[in-house]
Each structure stands twice: as structure tokens, then as C-alpha cells.
Enzyme design. Structure first.
Site, PDB file in Angstrom:
ATOM      1  N   SER A  73       0.824  -1.211   0.000  1.00 35.21           N
ATOM      2  CA  SER A  73       0.000   0.000   0.000  1.00 35.21           C
ATOM      3  C   SER A  73       0.854   1.255   0.000  1.00 35.21           C
ATOM      4  O   SER A  73       1.995   1.258   0.467  1.00 35.21           O
ATOM      5  CB  SER A  73      -0.902   0.025   1.238  1.00 35.21           C
ATOM      6  N   GLN A  74       0.242   2.332  -0.477  1.00 34.57           N
ATOM      7  CA  GLN A  74       0.878   3.654  -0.457  1.00 34.57           C
ATOM      8  C   GLN A  74       1.069   4.089   1.011  1.00 34.57           C
ATOM      9  O   GLN A  74       0.160   3.924   1.824  1.00 34.57           O
ATOM     10  CB  GLN A  74      -0.074   4.617  -1.170  1.00 34.57           C
TER      11      GLN A  74
END
Ligand code: SAH
Length: 225
Positions: A73-74
Site C-alpha cells: 500500500s501507499q
């Protein structure tokens, strides 16, 4: 002559994430990142959670491929979801969608115990090894369909789902403590979902708050794999 030390890529990333969240704070009346969450983000070596060929991009504020058509994930999303969970030192938290184990590692710095379920066996094995080698010893992993949750270790103070699901899995609501929070992206696969916080008010009632639109890899049911 004034010598200024070049900011490390990691510091620059943390600053960028904090600034993005501060912007949300102004726009949505949202709260800033807590010191505890910031410290956890600084502590976890994101470069150890991505494949070797993308290590040089580990401190960018982007998701990155981790194989098996999945992503890490970012950092901004990890930060906001962690904060929304309101983690506390004595909490026991369930994550659905371990992936490379990054979010689980961030949570492990903040709570007593993390349980995390991943549906892809290879990712479960790789993450188990990675987290053990990095010394995270308050995380238990399991391979399976997270739709069913982890009933033997329920109820949980918090539940975080890191794959986009069209509906909120009922067993996860059941396994949440009264007063506990679930952070979950809800919406159609391959499009944007709404990040929601579901608070269990009592055994029969939940409160639902929409936070921001997000894009996650799809939540897959194991019978469809
Ligand atoms: N939490 C990760 C991001 C995970 S990406 C991080 O820290 O970066 C989402 C993960 O959810 C993928 O690895 C995917 O295989 C997994 N997943 C999808 N559906 C699932 C399900 N039903 N149960 C458990 N894991 C699931």
C-alpha cells in the site's frame, strides 16, 4: 558557508505524508497524525518489504508491485488507516490482507498483538519469514479467506481490511468488540472504493463514517480462486 544536511529519502516521505494528512485536516476537519503513528512509520523499514528491484523506490509515496498481482500500500494510505484505527498499546488487532506484511509491521509497533490473514499462500510464507527476520514477534499470520475472520482469537479492538470489498463481511462485524473500530474500503472491484470506519456501538448497532475515496486490489473469496 552554511552546510545543510540533505534530508534522507525516508524523512522526506514522512514529511510528505504528514503534509498530505494536514491538508485533509484543513479540508475535512480531520485530525493530524499522532506522534505514535509517525514514530511507527519511521521505524518500519519499508525497503525491506518490497522486491529487491524496486528498493530504490521504497521511500516514494506510491503503492508498488510485490508479485502475484498484489501491491504494497501507499504510505499515505497506511498512515491514514492506522490512525483511523485509534490503536492503543493494549489492543489486539486483526488485519485482512497481509500482502508483504508492511501494514502489520506498522501496527505491531503500536499494539499488543496483530493477527493477519492472507489468501495467497506464497505471500503468507514470504511475509512470515520477513517479519520473523526483522524481529516482529507480536504478529501471527494465517493463510485463508479473511472473510471468515479469526474467530478463535476474537473479539478484536480493531479490524483493518486492506483489500477492496463490495460488502462488509458479517463475521468481521461479529468479531469486533463493542466500542471497537473497523477500517475498510467498500466498493466495486477495479474501481474506487470508499474508505469507511465502522464503529460497533453495541451488539446490534454500528456507526458508519465515510472518510475518503481509495483504490485497493480486490478482496477475493477463496472459493473463487
Ligand atoms: N496490507 C498490505 C497490502 C495488501 S494488498 C500492505 O501492508 O501493504 C491486499 C492483499 O489482500 C493482497 O495480498 C491479497 O492477496 C489479499 N487478499 C485479497 N482478498 C483476501 C481475502 N479474502 N482474505 C485474505 N487476504 C485477501
Amino acid at each position: 558557508m552554511i552546510w545543510r544536511e540533505r534530508k534522507s529519502e525516508k524523512e522526506a516521505l514522512i514529511e510528505e505524508v504528514s503534509a498530505e494528512i494536514a491538508e485533509l485536516e484543513n479540508r475535512l476537519g480531520w485530525r493530524a497524525l499522532s506522534d505514535e503513528v509517525l514514530t511507527a512509520l519511521k521505524q518500519v523499514p519499508r525497503d525491506q518489504f518490497v522486491p529487491e528491484e524496486s528498493r530504490y523506490r521504497a521511500w516514494e509515496n506510491h503503492p508498488l508491485p510485490i508479485g502475484y498481482q498484489q501491491t504494497i500500500s501507499q504510505p499515505f494510505i497506511v498512515a491514514i488507516m492506522t490512525q483511523l484505527l485509534n490503536p492503543e498499546k493494549n489492543h489486539r488487532v486483526l488485519e485482512v490482507g497481509t500482502g508483504c506484511g508492511y501494514q502489520a509491521a506498522v501496527l505491531s509497533c503500536l499494539v499488543e498483538k496483530v493477527y493477519s490473514i492472507e489468501v495467497i499462500p506464497e505471500l503468507t510464507r514470504e511475509s512470515e519469514l520477513r517479519l520473523k527476520n526483522l524481529g516482529y514477534n507480536n504478529i501471527s499470520l494465517r493463510c485463508g479467506d479473511g472473510y471468515a475472520g479469526w474467530s478463535e482469537s476474537a473479539p478484536f479492538d480493531g479490524i483493518i481490511v486492506t483489500a477492496g470489498t463490495s460488502l462488509v463481511p458479517e463475521p468481521l462485524v461479529t468479531q469486533l468488540k463493542v466500542g471497537g473500530r473497523m477500517v475498510i474500503p467498500v466498493g466495486p472491484a477495479h474501481q474506487s472504493q470508499m474508505l469507511k470506519v465502522i464503529t460497533k456501538v453495541n451488539e446490534h448497532t454500528v456507526d458508519i463514517e465515510d472518510i475518503i475515496p481509495v483504490v485497493f486490489v480486490p478482496f477475493v473469496r477463496s472459493e473463487l480462486l
